[in-house]
Write a protein that holds these residues in place. Structure first.
Motif, PDB file in Angstrom:
ATOM      1  N   SER A  24       0.843  -1.183   0.000  1.00 22.60           N
ATOM      2  CA  SER A  24       0.000   0.000   0.000  1.00 22.60           C
ATOM      3  C   SER A  24       0.882   1.238   0.000  1.00 22.60           C
ATOM      4  O   SER A  24       1.879   1.307   0.690  1.00 22.60           O
ATOM      5  N   THR A  25       0.504   2.232  -0.799  1.00 21.81           N
ATOM      6  CA  THR A  25       1.238   3.492  -0.788  1.00 21.81           C
ATOM      7  C   THR A  25       0.394   4.599  -0.190  1.00 21.81           C
ATOM      8  O   THR A  25       0.790   5.744  -0.191  1.00 21.81           O
ATOM      9  N   GLY A  26      -0.776   4.255   0.323  1.00 19.36           N
ATOM     10  CA  GLY A  26      -1.619   5.259   0.963  1.00 19.36           C
ATOM     11  C   GLY A  26      -0.999   5.711   2.272  1.00 19.36           C
ATOM     12  O   GLY A  26      -0.549   4.895   3.059  1.00 19.36           O
ATOM     13  N   ASP A  27      -0.954   7.013   2.502  1.00 17.30           N
ATOM     14  CA  ASP A  27      -0.335   7.513   3.717  1.00 17.30           C
ATOM     15  C   ASP A  27      -1.343   7.722   4.829  1.00 17.30           C
ATOM     16  O   ASP A  27      -1.023   8.276   5.855  1.00 17.30           O
ATOM     17  N   SER A  28      -2.566   7.262   4.624  1.00 17.96           N
ATOM     18  CA  SER A  28      -3.591   7.486   5.623  1.00 17.96           C
ATOM     19  C   SER A  28      -3.678   6.338   6.632  1.00 17.96           C
ATOM     20  O   SER A  28      -4.506   6.359   7.518  1.00 17.96           O
ATOM     21  N   VAL A  85      -3.821   2.167   8.001  1.00 14.21           N
ATOM     22  CA  VAL A  85      -4.779   1.072   7.886  1.00 14.21           C
ATOM     23  C   VAL A  85      -5.743   1.179   9.046  1.00 14.21           C
ATOM     24  O   VAL A  85      -5.338   1.263  10.194  1.00 14.21           O
ATOM     25  N   ARG A 128      -7.192  -4.912   5.941  1.00 23.19           N
ATOM     26  CA  ARG A 128      -5.983  -4.408   5.277  1.00 23.19           C
ATOM     27  C   ARG A 128      -6.336  -3.235   4.370  1.00 23.19           C
ATOM     28  O   ARG A 128      -5.584  -2.874   3.480  1.00 23.19           O
ATOM     29  N   THR A 129      -7.480  -2.643   4.607  1.00 19.38           N
ATOM     30  CA  THR A 129      -7.968  -1.544   3.799  1.00 19.38           C
ATOM     31  C   THR A 129      -7.286  -0.241   4.190  1.00 19.38           C
ATOM     32  O   THR A 129      -7.116   0.046   5.365  1.00 19.38           O
ATOM     33  N   SER A 130      -6.924   0.548   3.177  1.00 17.56           N
ATOM     34  CA  SER A 130      -6.326   1.861   3.415  1.00 17.56           C
ATOM     35  C   SER A 130      -7.408   2.830   3.862  1.00 17.56           C
ATOM     36  O   SER A 130      -8.430   2.973   3.209  1.00 17.56           O
ATOM     37  N   ASP A 157     -10.879  -6.031   0.613  1.00 18.17           N
ATOM     38  CA  ASP A 157     -10.108  -4.894   1.096  1.00 18.17           C
ATOM     39  C   ASP A 157      -9.875  -3.932  -0.057  1.00 18.17           C
ATOM     40  O   ASP A 157      -9.811  -4.339  -1.229  1.00 18.17           O
ATOM     41  N   VAL A 174      -7.181  -1.193  -1.166  1.00 14.60           N
ATOM     42  CA  VAL A 174      -5.827  -0.726  -0.868  1.00 14.60           C
ATOM     43  C   VAL A 174      -5.419   0.345  -1.882  1.00 14.60           C
ATOM     44  O   VAL A 174      -5.480   0.110  -3.098  1.00 14.60           O
ATOM     45  N   ILE A 175      -5.005   1.480  -1.373  1.00 16.21           N
ATOM     46  CA  ILE A 175      -4.556   2.562  -2.253  1.00 16.21           C
ATOM     47  C   ILE A 175      -3.218   2.171  -2.863  1.00 16.21           C
ATOM     48  O   ILE A 175      -2.281   1.800  -2.160  1.00 16.21           O
TER      49      ILE A 175
END
Length: 175
Positions: free
Chosen positions: A53-57, A59, A63-65, A170, A172-173
């Motif tokens: 994941s590259t989302g910065d928000s 988890v 495993r969802t962003s 999930d 994921v970003i």
């Protein structure tokens, strides 16, 4: 004879005492395994997508962003039930408000069933979630799918609560 028994008793106590003082050696802390590095095949013209994941928000659930949330499924089903509609609508609202974000929809299953069956069911769940998001106005080109089947369990128990947490999609970003 009595002196021999006393001698043996004293010797045994001394051995036990000396063993107690030595104790066990220090345990060294285990280091975390290195995370896999995404590899691309630019030379051949093929690109591979990272599974990180590259989302910065962060988890939030599964495993969802975050701020998206996973969608859960009934046993042996890939249909999005009515109680899960607000969850997928939350994800659609986030994605429509963030047009530059792309996601990977990951289909997951509980460990019951064969690996092959669970991979196929996980793919149906991922496709179902992707199609639902597309019907809510999220561009299909911004979404990819993958099935992990039973390979990425969140809970390892053998009870309905554990199984229910593992039957999910999930979000994921990836960008």
């Amino acid at each position: 004879m009595r002196g021999n028994k006393t001698l043996y008793l004293v010797a045994a106590l001394l051995m036990a005492f000396s063993l107690g003082l030595t104790g066990c050696g220090k345990k060294t802390a285990k280091t975390a395994p290195e995370r896999p590095v995404a590899q691309t095949q630019e030379d051949s013209g093929m690109m591979t997508e990272s599974l990180e994941s590259t989302g910065d928000s962060g988890v939030m659930e599964g495993r969802t962003s975050g701020p998206m949330v996973p969608v859960y499924f009934a046993f042996d089903s890939s249909s999005i039930d009515g109680d899960q509609v607000p969850r997928i609508e939350t994800n659609a609202d986030f994605l429509k408000g963030n047009q530059d974000v792309t996601i990977r929809v990951e289909g997951n299953c509980d460990p019951r069933g064969t690996k092959e069956y669970n991979l196929a069911l996980g793919e149906r769940r991922a496709q179902s979630a992707k199609n639902y998001l597309a019907s809510l106005g999220v561009g299909a080109e911004r979404m990819t799918t993958i099935s992990f089947g039973e390979e990425k369990l969140l809970l390892f128990g053998h009870d309905e609560i554990s199984w229910a947490q593992n039957r999910r999609a999930d979000f994921v970003i990836t960008k």
